[in-house]
Design a protein around this motif. Structure first.
Motif, short mmCIF file in Angstrom:
data_model
loop_
_atom_site.label_atom_id
_atom_site.label_comp_id
_atom_site.label_asym_id
_atom_site.label_seq_id
_atom_site.Cartn_x
_atom_site.Cartn_y
_atom_site.Cartn_z
N ILE A 172 4.09 -4.84 -5.47
CA ILE A 172 2.70 -4.62 -5.04
C ILE A 172 2.64 -4.50 -3.52
N LEU A 173 3.39 -5.33 -2.82
CA LEU A 173 3.42 -5.25 -1.36
C LEU A 173 4.02 -3.92 -0.89
N ILE A 174 5.07 -3.45 -1.59
CA ILE A 174 5.68 -2.17 -1.24
C ILE A 174 4.66 -1.04 -1.40
N ILE A 175 3.91 -1.07 -2.50
CA ILE A 175 2.91 -0.04 -2.75
C ILE A 175 1.83 -0.05 -1.68
N LEU A 176 1.38 -1.24 -1.30
CA LEU A 176 0.34 -1.34 -0.26
C LEU A 176 0.84 -0.78 1.08
N ILE A 177 2.09 -1.09 1.43
CA ILE A 177 2.65 -0.57 2.68
C ILE A 177 2.76 0.95 2.63
N CYS A 178 3.21 1.49 1.49
CA CYS A 178 3.31 2.94 1.34
C CYS A 178 1.94 3.60 1.43
N TRP A 179 0.95 2.96 0.85
CA TRP A 179 -0.42 3.49 0.91
C TRP A 179 -0.93 3.53 2.35
N ILE A 180 -0.61 2.51 3.12
CA ILE A 180 -1.01 2.49 4.53
C ILE A 180 -0.33 3.64 5.30
N ILE A 181 0.92 3.92 4.95
CA ILE A 181 1.68 4.97 5.66
C ILE A 181 1.24 6.37 5.24
N THR A 182 1.11 6.59 3.91
CA THR A 182 0.85 7.95 3.41
C THR A 182 -0.62 8.24 3.11
N LYS A 183 -1.42 7.19 3.03
CA LYS A 183 -2.85 7.33 2.69
C LYS A 183 -3.07 7.87 1.27
N LYS A 184 -2.06 7.71 0.40
CA LYS A 184 -2.22 8.13 -0.99
C LYS A 184 -1.37 7.26 -1.90
N LEU A 185 -1.73 7.24 -3.16
CA LEU A 185 -0.99 6.48 -4.16
C LEU A 185 -0.60 7.42 -5.31
#
Length: 227
Positions: A172-185
């Motif tokens: 979940i933390l990895i996904i949140l960090i990726c979302w902050i970087i890419t602005k998409k999920l």
């Protein structure tokens, strides 16, 4: 198959092979539906996109990091366990990526919404049952599933639900960090919520209903397990 045969080395090896194929197939199906993948798979997909590297490579690298973290939880550098974890990562990572390409080629991402949701749900249940099988066989285990296995029997008195929920925190933390970087999920949907909420319960159900003659084979110190 008798209990003795199921729990022999050859029996456990058979169940291991079956479970790897089941896991790759159904994990890839959840990715292709884009209705929500298992949380670790979802984290790898988003990480692959954030880093712009192939999914198979991302799954492998993520697995290596988790395998090392598992050794910290056990409190010892077990070379044999690390080797077994890595042995699982290699076929799993690229087999999953291969099945995912197959499902995309078939056209699963373009199926009607109701069909993709149904396939996603079937995939999530299938993944949980595969995990149940190879955790019990315990010859080689994917590090992402070895983590809740260690938590379950060493720290959480045999509870598949609490251990699974605890092991969901890192992805979940990895996904949140990726979302902050890419602005998409990506591959985050209702299926991901189902996976987070019910994966542990589905694994516990599989322990007693899917190949019930296959028992857990533990090789580390545990807490007292509730009946």
């Amino acid at each position: 198959m008798t209990i003795e045969t199921a729990n022999s080395f050859k029996g456990r090896l058979f169940y291991l092979g079956v479970s790897i194929l089941i896991n790759c197939f159904f994990n890839a199906l959840t990715v292709a539906t884009n209705m929500g993948s298992a949380i670790w798979t979802a984290s790898a997909v988003n990480l692959a996109q954030a880093l712009n590297i192939p999914l198979g490579t991302t799954l492998f690298l993520e697995g290596v990091v988790v395998a090392l973290a598992n050794l910290l939880l056990l409190g010892e550098f077990d070379y044999f366990r690390l080797g077994r974890n890595l042995m699982f990562i290699i076929p799993f990572s690229y087999c999953l990526a291969g099945f995912e390409h197959l499902f995309v080629w078939i056209g699963v991402p373009n199926f009607p919404l109701w069909a993709r949701f149904l396939l996603d749900f079937i995939g999530l249940v299938g993944v949980a049952q595969a995990v149940s099988i190879y955790q019990r066989a315990n010859l080689i285990i994917h590090p992402n599933d070895d983590l809740p296995y260690i938590l379950r029997f060493r720290f959480m008195k045999g509870s598949p639900v609490w251990s699974q929920w605890a092991s969901n925190v890192p992805p979940i933390l990895i996904i949140l960090i990726c979302w902050i970087i890419t602005k998409k999920l990506s591959v985050i949907n209702i299926g991901t919520i189902i996976n987070i909420a019910f994966q542990g319960a589905l694994i516990g159900w599989g322990d007693t209903h899917i190949f019930p003659k296959l028992h857990h084979h533990l090789e580390f110190k545990t807490t007292k397990i509730n009946p």
